[in-house]
Design a protein around this motif. Sequence first.
Motif, PDB file in Angstrom:
ATOM      1  N   PRO A  81       0.819  -1.209   0.000  1.00  0.00           N
ATOM      2  CA  PRO A  81       0.000   0.000   0.000  1.00  0.00           C
ATOM      3  C   PRO A  81       0.857   1.265   0.000  1.00  0.00           C
ATOM      4  O   PRO A  81       1.952   1.291   0.569  1.00  0.00           O
ATOM      5  CB  PRO A  81      -0.809  -0.119   1.302  1.00  0.00           C
ATOM      6  CG  PRO A  81      -0.826  -1.574   1.607  1.00  0.00           C
ATOM      7  CD  PRO A  81       0.500  -2.095   1.143  1.00  0.00           C
ATOM      8  N   LEU A  82       0.336   2.307  -0.637  1.00  0.00           N
ATOM      9  CA  LEU A  82       1.073   3.559  -0.760  1.00  0.00           C
ATOM     10  C   LEU A  82       1.513   4.105   0.589  1.00  0.00           C
ATOM     11  O   LEU A  82       2.675   4.508   0.756  1.00  0.00           O
ATOM     12  CB  LEU A  82       0.209   4.597  -1.485  1.00  0.00           C
ATOM     13  CG  LEU A  82       0.789   6.002  -1.591  1.00  0.00           C
ATOM     14  CD1 LEU A  82       2.069   6.007  -2.417  1.00  0.00           C
ATOM     15  CD2 LEU A  82      -0.241   6.966  -2.198  1.00  0.00           C
ATOM     16  N   GLU A  83       0.610   4.131   1.588  1.00  0.00           N
ATOM     17  CA  GLU A  83       0.963   4.752   2.861  1.00  0.00           C
ATOM     18  C   GLU A  83       2.041   3.951   3.605  1.00  0.00           C
ATOM     19  O   GLU A  83       2.861   4.519   4.324  1.00  0.00           O
ATOM     20  CB  GLU A  83      -0.278   4.939   3.732  1.00  0.00           C
ATOM     21  CG  GLU A  83      -1.333   5.877   3.128  1.00  0.00           C
ATOM     22  CD  GLU A  83      -0.805   7.277   2.831  1.00  0.00           C
ATOM     23  OE1 GLU A  83       0.003   7.799   3.620  1.00  0.00           O
ATOM     24  OE2 GLU A  83      -1.201   7.861   1.804  1.00  0.00           O
ATOM     25  N   SER A  84       2.054   2.630   3.432  1.00  0.00           N
ATOM     26  CA  SER A  84       3.130   1.822   4.019  1.00  0.00           C
ATOM     27  C   SER A  84       4.462   2.172   3.374  1.00  0.00           C
ATOM     28  O   SER A  84       5.494   2.286   4.046  1.00  0.00           O
ATOM     29  CB  SER A  84       2.829   0.333   3.841  1.00  0.00           C
ATOM     30  OG  SER A  84       1.653  -0.032   4.522  1.00  0.00           O
ATOM     31  N   TYR A  85       4.439   2.344   2.062  1.00  0.00           N
ATOM     32  CA  TYR A  85       5.641   2.750   1.340  1.00  0.00           C
ATOM     33  C   TYR A  85       6.140   4.107   1.832  1.00  0.00           C
ATOM     34  O   TYR A  85       7.341   4.287   2.087  1.00  0.00           O
ATOM     35  CB  TYR A  85       5.341   2.789  -0.160  1.00  0.00           C
ATOM     36  CG  TYR A  85       6.386   3.477  -0.996  1.00  0.00           C
ATOM     37  CD1 TYR A  85       7.586   2.849  -1.306  1.00  0.00           C
ATOM     38  CD2 TYR A  85       6.181   4.773  -1.482  1.00  0.00           C
ATOM     39  CE1 TYR A  85       8.551   3.485  -2.076  1.00  0.00           C
ATOM     40  CE2 TYR A  85       7.135   5.422  -2.245  1.00  0.00           C
ATOM     41  CZ  TYR A  85       8.322   4.768  -2.544  1.00  0.00           C
ATOM     42  OH  TYR A  85       9.282   5.398  -3.294  1.00  0.00           O
ATOM     43  N   ILE A  86       5.226   5.063   1.994  1.00  0.00           N
ATOM     44  CA  ILE A  86       5.620   6.412   2.417  1.00  0.00           C
ATOM     45  C   ILE A  86       6.258   6.388   3.803  1.00  0.00           C
ATOM     46  O   ILE A  86       7.243   7.087   4.062  1.00  0.00           O
ATOM     47  CB  ILE A  86       4.417   7.373   2.378  1.00  0.00           C
ATOM     48  CG1 ILE A  86       3.887   7.518   0.947  1.00  0.00           C
ATOM     49  CG2 ILE A  86       4.794   8.735   2.949  1.00  0.00           C
ATOM     50  CD1 ILE A  86       4.909   8.003  -0.051  1.00  0.00           C
ATOM     51  N   SER A  87       5.723   5.592   4.730  1.00  0.00           N
ATOM     52  CA  SER A  87       6.321   5.500   6.072  1.00  0.00           C
ATOM     53  C   SER A  87       7.773   5.078   5.999  1.00  0.00           C
ATOM     54  O   SER A  87       8.631   5.591   6.719  1.00  0.00           O
ATOM     55  CB  SER A  87       5.530   4.506   6.928  1.00  0.00           C
ATOM     56  OG  SER A  87       4.264   5.004   7.250  1.00  0.00           O
ATOM     57  N   SER A  88       8.070   4.132   5.111  1.00  0.00           N
ATOM     58  CA  SER A  88       9.452   3.674   4.964  1.00  0.00           C
ATOM     59  C   SER A  88      10.327   4.745   4.325  1.00  0.00           C
ATOM     60  O   SER A  88      11.470   4.954   4.741  1.00  0.00           O
ATOM     61  CB  SER A  88       9.489   2.396   4.121  1.00  0.00           C
ATOM     62  OG  SER A  88      10.815   1.974   3.906  1.00  0.00           O
ATOM     63  N   ARG A 111       4.965  11.447  -0.983  1.00  0.00           N
ATOM     64  CA  ARG A 111       3.717  10.908  -1.552  1.00  0.00           C
ATOM     65  C   ARG A 111       3.462  11.497  -2.940  1.00  0.00           C
ATOM     66  O   ARG A 111       3.087  10.778  -3.872  1.00  0.00           O
ATOM     67  CB  ARG A 111       2.553  11.198  -0.610  1.00  0.00           C
ATOM     68  CG  ARG A 111       1.257  10.520  -1.000  1.00  0.00           C
ATOM     69  CD  ARG A 111       0.147  10.810  -0.007  1.00  0.00           C
ATOM     70  NE  ARG A 111       0.431  10.254   1.315  1.00  0.00           N
ATOM     71  CZ  ARG A 111       0.730  10.980   2.390  1.00  0.00           C
ATOM     72  NH1 ARG A 111       0.785  12.309   2.313  1.00  0.00           N
ATOM     73  NH2 ARG A 111       0.973  10.396   3.546  1.00  0.00           N
ATOM     74  N   SER A 112       3.632  12.808  -3.083  1.00  0.00           N
ATOM     75  CA  SER A 112       3.431  13.432  -4.389  1.00  0.00           C
ATOM     76  C   SER A 112       4.416  12.892  -5.414  1.00  0.00           C
ATOM     77  O   SER A 112       4.049  12.615  -6.561  1.00  0.00           O
ATOM     78  CB  SER A 112       3.579  14.958  -4.275  1.00  0.00           C
ATOM     79  OG  SER A 112       2.513  15.527  -3.546  1.00  0.00           O
ATOM     80  N   TYR A 113       5.664  12.744  -4.996  1.00  0.00           N
ATOM     81  CA  TYR A 113       6.686  12.221  -5.910  1.00  0.00           C
ATOM     82  C   TYR A 113       6.345  10.791  -6.322  1.00  0.00           C
ATOM     83  O   TYR A 113       6.468  10.427  -7.500  1.00  0.00           O
ATOM     84  CB  TYR A 113       8.047  12.280  -5.228  1.00  0.00           C
ATOM     85  CG  TYR A 113       9.190  11.872  -6.127  1.00  0.00           C
ATOM     86  CD1 TYR A 113       9.835  12.817  -6.922  1.00  0.00           C
ATOM     87  CD2 TYR A 113       9.625  10.556  -6.187  1.00  0.00           C
ATOM     88  CE1 TYR A 113      10.881  12.452  -7.761  1.00  0.00           C
ATOM     89  CE2 TYR A 113      10.667  10.180  -7.020  1.00  0.00           C
ATOM     90  CZ  TYR A 113      11.284  11.126  -7.797  1.00  0.00           C
ATOM     91  OH  TYR A 113      12.302  10.761  -8.633  1.00  0.00           O
ATOM     92  N   ALA A 114       5.906   9.980  -5.357  1.00  0.00           N
ATOM     93  CA  ALA A 114       5.551   8.599  -5.669  1.00  0.00           C
ATOM     94  C   ALA A 114       4.395   8.527  -6.647  1.00  0.00           C
ATOM     95  O   ALA A 114       4.413   7.742  -7.603  1.00  0.00           O
ATOM     96  CB  ALA A 114       5.208   7.851  -4.381  1.00  0.00           C
ATOM     97  N   LEU A 115       3.371   9.343  -6.430  1.00  0.00           N
ATOM     98  CA  LEU A 115       2.209   9.315  -7.315  1.00  0.00           C
ATOM     99  C   LEU A 115       2.567   9.778  -8.726  1.00  0.00           C
ATOM    100  O   LEU A 115       2.017   9.279  -9.710  1.00  0.00           O
ATOM    101  CB  LEU A 115       1.099  10.177  -6.737  1.00  0.00           C
ATOM    102  CG  LEU A 115       0.332   9.531  -5.580  1.00  0.00           C
ATOM    103  CD1 LEU A 115      -0.526  10.562  -4.863  1.00  0.00           C
ATOM    104  CD2 LEU A 115      -0.542   8.395  -6.094  1.00  0.00           C
ATOM    105  N   ALA A 116       3.498  10.717  -8.837  1.00  0.00           N
ATOM    106  CA  ALA A 116       3.945  11.147 -10.157  1.00  0.00           C
ATOM    107  C   ALA A 116       4.547   9.982 -10.918  1.00  0.00           C
ATOM    108  O   ALA A 116       4.351   9.836 -12.135  1.00  0.00           O
ATOM    109  CB  ALA A 116       4.953  12.288 -10.028  1.00  0.00           C
ATOM    110  N   HIS A 117       5.258   9.112 -10.209  1.00  0.00           N
ATOM    111  CA  HIS A 117       5.876   7.961 -10.874  1.00  0.00           C
ATOM    112  C   HIS A 117       4.926   6.779 -10.991  1.00  0.00           C
ATOM    113  O   HIS A 117       5.176   5.863 -11.784  1.00  0.00           O
ATOM    114  CB  HIS A 117       7.168   7.579 -10.149  1.00  0.00           C
ATOM    115  CG  HIS A 117       8.295   8.507 -10.468  1.00  0.00           C
ATOM    116  ND1 HIS A 117       9.080   8.358 -11.581  1.00  0.00           N
ATOM    117  CD2 HIS A 117       8.717   9.640  -9.853  1.00  0.00           C
ATOM    118  CE1 HIS A 117       9.961   9.335 -11.638  1.00  0.00           C
ATOM    119  NE2 HIS A 117       9.761  10.129 -10.596  1.00  0.00           N
TER     120      HIS A 117
END
Length: 224
Positions: A81-88, A111-117
């Motif tokens: 999940p995205l939020e688990s990734y962001i915590s790391s 989070r913004s950078y991740a969503l862009a990719h």
Amino acid sequence: ASPHPELSASAPWQLKDRQGQVLQRGLAGERIEVGAPLNSLAEVWLETEPSGTLSVDGQAYEGRLRVLRGSNGLQLINHLPLESYISSVVGAEMPSSWNIEALRAQAVAARSYALAHMARPADPHWHLGDTTRWQAYSGLSSVSDRRRQATASTAGVILSYPGGLVESLYAATQGIVDEAHAHLGASMSQTGAQDLAQQGLRFADILGRYYRGATLARLQAGAH
């Protein structure tokens, strides 16, 4: 991971094919061999129980592992999940002892950078790598209560300009920001974010200093 990584799980595990058919089952702690199934399959998926974790060369990860046979050995992709990734990412990019507002600013930028990719994947098989070429990602080894708090308290919050998604670049210091990102537009200094947080600025104000003209937006529930 290494070309021939050592895989295991902290709970009972299953190895599945692309369609979800179980190929192997095993117990916690035992070494998992994926070579034989990959002799006839393009990929396999390694999963464990929700309370368990997967281990790659001794490093723990949440979610599932997609295993492909690459030209130089196995290629592993962590799906989570995205939020688990962001915590790391927050933990890999900033010390947990830093001001919580700096950690929150980092969570939103990551989070913004991740969503862009996610919209523009780095590879046909994955969205982001795990190094500073994208964002540093270390699985569960960089997750702590304060980093989870910073992520959870900004859950779904991204940077928007104007109405689009900001690929929120950032770097360790203002000097690196100026050298590496000056020609690309806005970018955040991580040490600068910490200094501003120590002066009493909230995460939204910190982000406003570095991504001028951008606004905060929130992802809609269930959006893909």
